[in-house]
Design a protein around this motif. Structure first.
Motif, mmCIF file in Angstrom:
data_model
loop_
_atom_site.group_PDB
_atom_site.id
_atom_site.type_symbol
_atom_site.label_atom_id
_atom_site.label_comp_id
_atom_site.label_asym_id
_atom_site.label_seq_id
_atom_site.Cartn_x
_atom_site.Cartn_y
_atom_site.Cartn_z
ATOM 1 N N THR A 170 0.842 -1.194 0.000
ATOM 2 C CA THR A 170 0.000 0.000 0.000
ATOM 3 C C THR A 170 0.877 1.244 0.000
ATOM 4 O OG1 THR A 170 -0.109 0.161 2.411
ATOM 5 C CG2 THR A 170 -1.791 -1.208 1.324
ATOM 6 N N SER A 171 0.320 2.319 -0.507
ATOM 7 C CA SER A 171 1.057 3.584 -0.502
ATOM 8 C C SER A 171 1.312 4.023 0.940
ATOM 9 C CB SER A 171 0.299 4.656 -1.286
ATOM 10 O OG SER A 171 -1.001 4.829 -0.780
ATOM 11 N N GLU A 172 0.433 3.627 1.863
ATOM 12 C CA GLU A 172 0.626 3.952 3.276
ATOM 13 C C GLU A 172 1.866 3.259 3.840
ATOM 14 O OE1 GLU A 172 -2.386 3.021 2.071
ATOM 15 O OE2 GLU A 172 -3.539 4.863 2.348
ATOM 16 N N GLU A 173 2.082 1.996 3.452
ATOM 17 C CA GLU A 173 3.278 1.274 3.900
ATOM 18 C C GLU A 173 4.539 1.966 3.400
ATOM 19 O OE1 GLU A 173 3.048 -3.315 3.761
ATOM 20 O OE2 GLU A 173 1.510 -2.623 2.351
ATOM 21 N N ILE A 174 4.513 2.367 2.141
ATOM 22 C CA ILE A 174 5.674 3.051 1.563
ATOM 23 C C ILE A 174 5.904 4.373 2.294
ATOM 24 C CG2 ILE A 174 6.634 4.121 -0.508
ATOM 25 C CD1 ILE A 174 4.965 2.028 -2.127
ATOM 26 N N GLY A 175 4.852 5.136 2.484
ATOM 27 C CA GLY A 175 4.971 6.422 3.181
ATOM 28 C C GLY A 175 5.504 6.265 4.588
ATOM 29 N N ALA A 176 5.046 5.233 5.292
ATOM 30 C CA ALA A 176 5.525 5.004 6.658
ATOM 31 C C ALA A 176 7.022 4.676 6.668
ATOM 32 C CB ALA A 176 4.720 3.878 7.315
ATOM 33 N N LEU A 177 7.467 3.872 5.716
ATOM 34 C CA LEU A 177 8.901 3.540 5.629
ATOM 35 C C LEU A 177 9.732 4.783 5.301
ATOM 36 C CD1 LEU A 177 8.793 0.109 3.751
ATOM 37 C CD2 LEU A 177 9.423 0.507 6.137
ATOM 38 N N VAL A 178 9.219 5.626 4.409
ATOM 39 C CA VAL A 178 9.929 6.857 4.064
ATOM 40 C C VAL A 178 10.012 7.767 5.281
ATOM 41 C CG1 VAL A 178 9.871 8.962 2.663
ATOM 42 C CG2 VAL A 178 9.368 6.758 1.610
ATOM 43 N N MET A 179 8.898 7.918 5.995
ATOM 44 C CA MET A 179 8.900 8.782 7.179
ATOM 45 C C MET A 179 9.875 8.264 8.229
ATOM 46 S SD MET A 179 5.103 10.379 7.577
ATOM 47 C CE MET A 179 5.459 10.808 9.220
ATOM 48 N N GLU A 180 9.880 6.957 8.438
ATOM 49 C CA GLU A 180 10.804 6.356 9.405
ATOM 50 C C GLU A 180 12.257 6.636 9.002
ATOM 51 O OE1 GLU A 180 12.081 1.822 10.278
ATOM 52 O OE2 GLU A 180 9.920 2.212 10.337
ATOM 53 N N GLY A 181 12.555 6.486 7.728
ATOM 54 C CA GLY A 181 13.913 6.726 7.244
ATOM 55 C C GLY A 181 14.313 8.188 7.325
ATOM 56 N N LEU A 182 13.397 9.083 6.928
ATOM 57 C CA LEU A 182 13.710 10.508 6.970
ATOM 58 C C LEU A 182 13.855 11.019 8.401
ATOM 59 C CD1 LEU A 182 11.468 11.979 4.125
ATOM 60 C CD2 LEU A 182 13.955 11.777 4.155
ATOM 61 N N LYS A 183 13.096 10.429 9.306
ATOM 62 C CA LYS A 183 13.175 10.843 10.712
ATOM 63 C C LYS A 183 14.584 10.637 11.260
ATOM 64 C CE LYS A 183 10.387 10.435 14.866
ATOM 65 N NZ LYS A 183 9.253 9.712 15.458
ATOM 66 N N SER A 184 15.233 9.558 10.844
ATOM 67 C CA SER A 184 16.587 9.296 11.319
ATOM 68 C C SER A 184 17.640 10.020 10.474
ATOM 69 C CB SER A 184 16.873 7.796 11.320
ATOM 70 O OG SER A 184 16.842 7.296 10.006
ATOM 71 N N LEU A 185 17.246 10.529 9.311
ATOM 72 C CA LEU A 185 18.188 11.179 8.406
ATOM 73 C C LEU A 185 18.221 12.697 8.591
ATOM 74 C CD1 LEU A 185 20.046 10.131 6.128
ATOM 75 C CD2 LEU A 185 18.211 10.651 4.536
ATOM 76 N N ASP A 186 17.027 13.333 8.631
ATOM 77 C CA ASP A 186 16.968 14.792 8.703
ATOM 78 C C ASP A 186 15.577 15.226 9.180
ATOM 79 O OD1 ASP A 186 18.433 17.413 7.599
ATOM 80 O OD2 ASP A 186 16.301 17.536 7.072
ATOM 81 N N ASP A 187 15.538 15.938 10.315
ATOM 82 C CA ASP A 187 14.257 16.352 10.894
ATOM 83 C C ASP A 187 13.443 17.255 9.968
ATOM 84 O OD1 ASP A 187 14.751 14.914 13.181
ATOM 85 O OD2 ASP A 187 15.315 16.650 14.398
#
Length: 163
Positions: free
Chosen positions: A104-121
């Motif tokens: 789902t696009s929601e799964e993809i979005g959640a993974l992106v948010m998780e990754g960006l959270k650790s990369l750049d606020d």
């Protein structure tokens, strides 16, 4: 490989080498018909993925679209391209290894948010504002409060805030 300049199907590989993270092969190509030079990247694809959109529509997974959305969130941020590429590769690997051909696009979005959270606020907040469809400024405030609470919890786990 089709030449992006003239459309000829007869292109030649002049040089091949692995990318820095060894996740792809970078190939320099030349077209004998028009002389055009271009680069292609070859990556392993574990399975064909289909994205189930919020609207119910299905579309083939597009790694380039994922990369573009992450690049937009990271625009003008001091993040090394290698870290961005590792994030994208990690997300794609997670999606492919889930065992499902449909995500789902929601799964993809959640993974992106998780990754960006650790990369750049800042990139995290930018992406979240679009992904969560923020309509009011207070939604930004709530997300920033959440980030601050997460940071305080991480500082407490690590032995306190070193200021």
């Amino acid at each position: 490989m089709r030449c992006p300049y003239c459309g000829s199907l007869d292109t030649q590989v002049k040089d091949s080498r692995p990318t820095e993270d060894h996740a792809a092969i970078r190939r320099r190509r030349v077209c004998p018909d028009c002389g055009g030079r271009f680069t292609t990247f070859e990556r392993v694809q574990l399975r064909e993925l289909t994205v189930l959109k919020r609207s119910g529509r299905r579309a083939p997974f597009d790694r380039d679209k994922l990369a573009r959305s992450i690049e937009v969130a990271l625009r003008k941020r001091p993040v090394e391209p290698e870290r961005v590429e590792r994030l994208i590769n990690g997300i794609v690997r997670q999606l492919e290894s889930q065992g499902e051909g449909e995500v789902t696009s929601e799964e993809i979005g959640a993974l992106v948010m998780e990754g960006l959270k650790s990369l750049d606020d800042i990139a995290y907040v930018r992406f979240a504002s679009v992904y969560r469809n923020f309509r009011e400024a207070r939604e930004f405030g709530a997300l920033i409060d959440e980030l601050n609470a997460d940071q305080k919890a991480a500082d407490a786990r690590d032995g306190g805030d070193e200021t």
